[in-house]
Design an enzyme around this catalytic site. Structure first.
Site, mmCIF file in Angstrom:
data_model
loop_
_atom_site.group_PDB
_atom_site.id
_atom_site.type_symbol
_atom_site.label_atom_id
_atom_site.label_comp_id
_atom_site.label_asym_id
_atom_site.label_seq_id
_atom_site.Cartn_x
_atom_site.Cartn_y
_atom_site.Cartn_z
ATOM 1 N N HIS A 125 0.838 -1.203 0.000
ATOM 2 C CA HIS A 125 0.000 0.000 0.000
ATOM 3 C C HIS A 125 0.877 1.259 0.000
ATOM 4 O O HIS A 125 0.616 2.214 -0.733
ATOM 5 C CB HIS A 125 -0.931 -0.017 1.217
ATOM 6 N N HIS A 151 3.289 7.429 5.021
ATOM 7 C CA HIS A 151 2.082 8.124 5.469
ATOM 8 C C HIS A 151 1.247 7.408 6.526
ATOM 9 O O HIS A 151 0.521 8.046 7.270
ATOM 10 C CB HIS A 151 1.195 8.501 4.258
ATOM 11 N N GLU A 179 -0.109 6.401 12.446
ATOM 12 C CA GLU A 179 -1.417 5.846 12.798
ATOM 13 C C GLU A 179 -1.348 4.349 13.099
ATOM 14 O O GLU A 179 -2.002 3.868 14.003
ATOM 15 C CB GLU A 179 -2.400 6.046 11.620
ATOM 16 N N ASP A 180 -0.582 3.630 12.299
ATOM 17 C CA ASP A 180 -0.716 2.178 12.305
ATOM 18 C C ASP A 180 0.496 1.411 12.826
ATOM 19 O O ASP A 180 0.503 0.180 12.765
ATOM 20 C CB ASP A 180 -1.028 1.677 10.875
ATOM 21 N N ASP A 200 -3.158 7.822 -1.796
ATOM 22 C CA ASP A 200 -3.574 6.854 -0.776
ATOM 23 C C ASP A 200 -4.970 6.333 -1.098
ATOM 24 O O ASP A 200 -5.234 5.132 -1.123
ATOM 25 C CB ASP A 200 -3.542 7.578 0.580
ATOM 26 N N ASP A 209 -19.212 12.679 -27.917
ATOM 27 C CA ASP A 209 -17.775 12.833 -27.649
ATOM 28 C C ASP A 209 -17.217 11.674 -26.828
ATOM 29 O O ASP A 209 -16.357 11.854 -25.995
ATOM 30 C CB ASP A 209 -17.476 14.176 -26.975
#
Ligand code: MN
Length: 489
Positions: free
Chosen positions: A47, A71, A75-76, A137, A258
């Site tokens: 990821h 990133h 948090e994780d 993300d 189009d």
């Protein structure tokens, strides 16, 4: 996905950059997320890699790609923002912090749409690169949506269609907008998607093999004759925008003209007009559908010539003529725009924060479908306002110099009345501390607290906090009187 793919992609756009930090960031993310798996069963690091790759693709700078790799760490994983700052510097750490804060903004349905959008803009105004990371993300999360339960899948798809995709459009990052929309379309309206996809594929195959080839051959010969260097490609409208058009104009698939266009890419602007002349001399143009977005670019910076001609067999056929730079600009929007602007000056990739902000604000200013609140934000940014985040991810705007007490009363009168302390960016701070733009503030409350202190009136900045404090002091005086003289009302 491997780190070398990211490095190679990054080097395409920044050939002289030192990429050691990218490798180190990868090692760090690998260690931090080791043992973690995505819902799909993939190692978590995939990821991070996919997020970073999209950023390298849209020509983001080094700090942004590094932040893309890192990133999800605060948090994780057991590692913190401080670890990131220590190892990769303040710039990357600030970006990761921005993404972390943004991920705490919860989607609460259509009725809160404007508010969510407004919050995204607040984050964007601080540093646009945070939004780019969030897009990358989100795109990978969408691509792996399959492994989530239906309800969650639909919530994420809805949120993306209502908030992320329009912002990507506003920033002119069409490549990302379209990818996100088609994935969401597929998850939200699976039946309609399948039906449309089938018709579309049939048409696409047919057009590609027969009609488009015919047109391409004629134009190819003419352009070679004129000695114009060019690339010729066909572009198909993405499914979701066909679907939207059918809905909006109440048309059948066959009535959308189009669905495909031919795109001619040439080295410079003079050749754009030369090609236009050649096309118009080959086939009769429908002048109602001629657009010169080179002379008059769209508000989000989009530039190109568009013309629809009655091609072979009188079939309406759209051409888009542009330079390489304009083409990249159309795919990557403001990111590419920025990249080219910097590249024109020097290639060291250095850029300063205020320029980013000025640039995005300028573009927002010129954007026709900008909502009033954007104007409000621009006003605020240049007129001494700061934005404070609550632990739940809510954003509050306060005047410069505001204190935790001002913040507490903005959140709720009770929070103000019961405030005993504040945690600002994980540090305990006094209630009269001066808050800074982007601070994450948590108010410590005590239910037993009798109310505000008269001293607070000396430092609060907002009129509403001042009023509420005075009101409460008055009530307290009355309470005391009542306590001693019980018969008074
Ligand atoms: Mn993530």
């Amino acid at each position: 996905m491997t780190i070398s793919q990211i490095i190679n992609k990054f080097k395409e756009n920044h050939p002289k950059a030192d990429v050691t930090m990218l490798e180190l960031a990868y090692e760090f993310a690998l260690k931090a997320h080791s043992g973690q798996k995505r819902k799909s069963g993939e190692p978590y690091i995939q990821h991070c890699l996919h997020t970073a790759f999209v950023l390298a693709q849209i020509k983001a700078d080094l700090a942004t790609v590094i932040a893309g790799l890192l990133h999800d760490i605060p948090e994780d994983t057991e590692y913190t923002l401080a670890d990131i700052e220590k190892n990769f510097g303040a710039e990357a750490a600030t970006l990761v912090e921005g993404v972390t804060k943004l991920s705490k903004i919860k989607y609460r349905g259509v009725e809160r749409y404007r508010e969510s959008l407004r919050k995204m803009f607040l984050a964007m105004a601080r540093d646009l690169r945070v939004i780019l990371i969030k897009f990358a993300d989100r795109l990978h999360n969408l691509k792996t949506l399959e492994s989530l339960p239906l309800e969650k899948r639909q919530r994420i798809a809805k949120e993306t269609l209502e908030i992320y995709a329009p912002i990507a459009g506003l920033l002119g990052i069409w490549g990302l907008k379209w990818q996100m929309e088609d994935i969401c379309f597929q998850h939200l309206y699976p039946e309609e998607y399948k039906k449309l996809e089938y018709t579309y594929e049939v048409k696409r195959k047919f057009e590609n093999t027969q009609y488009i080839q015919k047109v391409k051959n004629i134009l190819n010969a003419k352009l070679r004759e004129a000695a114009i260097p060019f690339e010729l490609a066909s572009r198909f409208k993405h499914l979701y925008s066909i679907y939207q058009k059918m809905q909006k104009k109440n048309r059948k698939f066959d009535e959308i003209y189009d669905v495909f266009a031919l795109r001619v890419i040439v080295p410079d602007i003079a050749n754009c007009y030369k090609v236009l002349g050649i096309i118009h001399s080959l086939w009769r143009p429908n002048l109602n559908r001629f657009k010169d977005y080179i002379a008059v670019p769209k508000p989000n910076g989009y530039r190109s010539l568009h013309t629809t001609v009655f091609g072979p067999d009188g079939k309406p056929t759209e051409f888009q003529i542009r330079t390489k730079e304009m083409d990249e600009g159309a795919k990557y929007g403001i990111a590419a725009h920025w990249y080219y602007k910097i590249k024109a000056k020097n290639d060291n990739g250095l850029r300063t924060q205020p320029a980013w902000i000025k640039e995005i604000l300028k573009i927002q200013k010129e954007t026709e479908d900008a909502h009033d609140f954007i104007k409000q934000i621009k006003f605020n940014i240049f007129h001494d306002r700061i934005f404070i985040f609550s632990p739940k991810g809510d954003v509050f705007d306060l005047p410069e110099g505001a204190t935790p007490v001002d913040f507490a009363y903005t959140v709720h009168t009770d929070v103000g009345n019961q405030a005993v302390g504040a945690i600002v960016n994980d540090k305990i701070m006094p209630l009269d501390a001066e808050l800074k733009n982007g601070d994450l503030v948590e108010i410590i409350t005590e239910k037993k607290r009798r109310g505000p202190s008269r001293d607070w009136l000396k430092f609060v900045k907002t009129a509403s906090a001042r009023d509420k404090i005075k009101q409460n002091l008055k009530n307290t005086v009355m309470d005391n009187i009542k306590r001693f003289i019980p018969n008074i009302r």
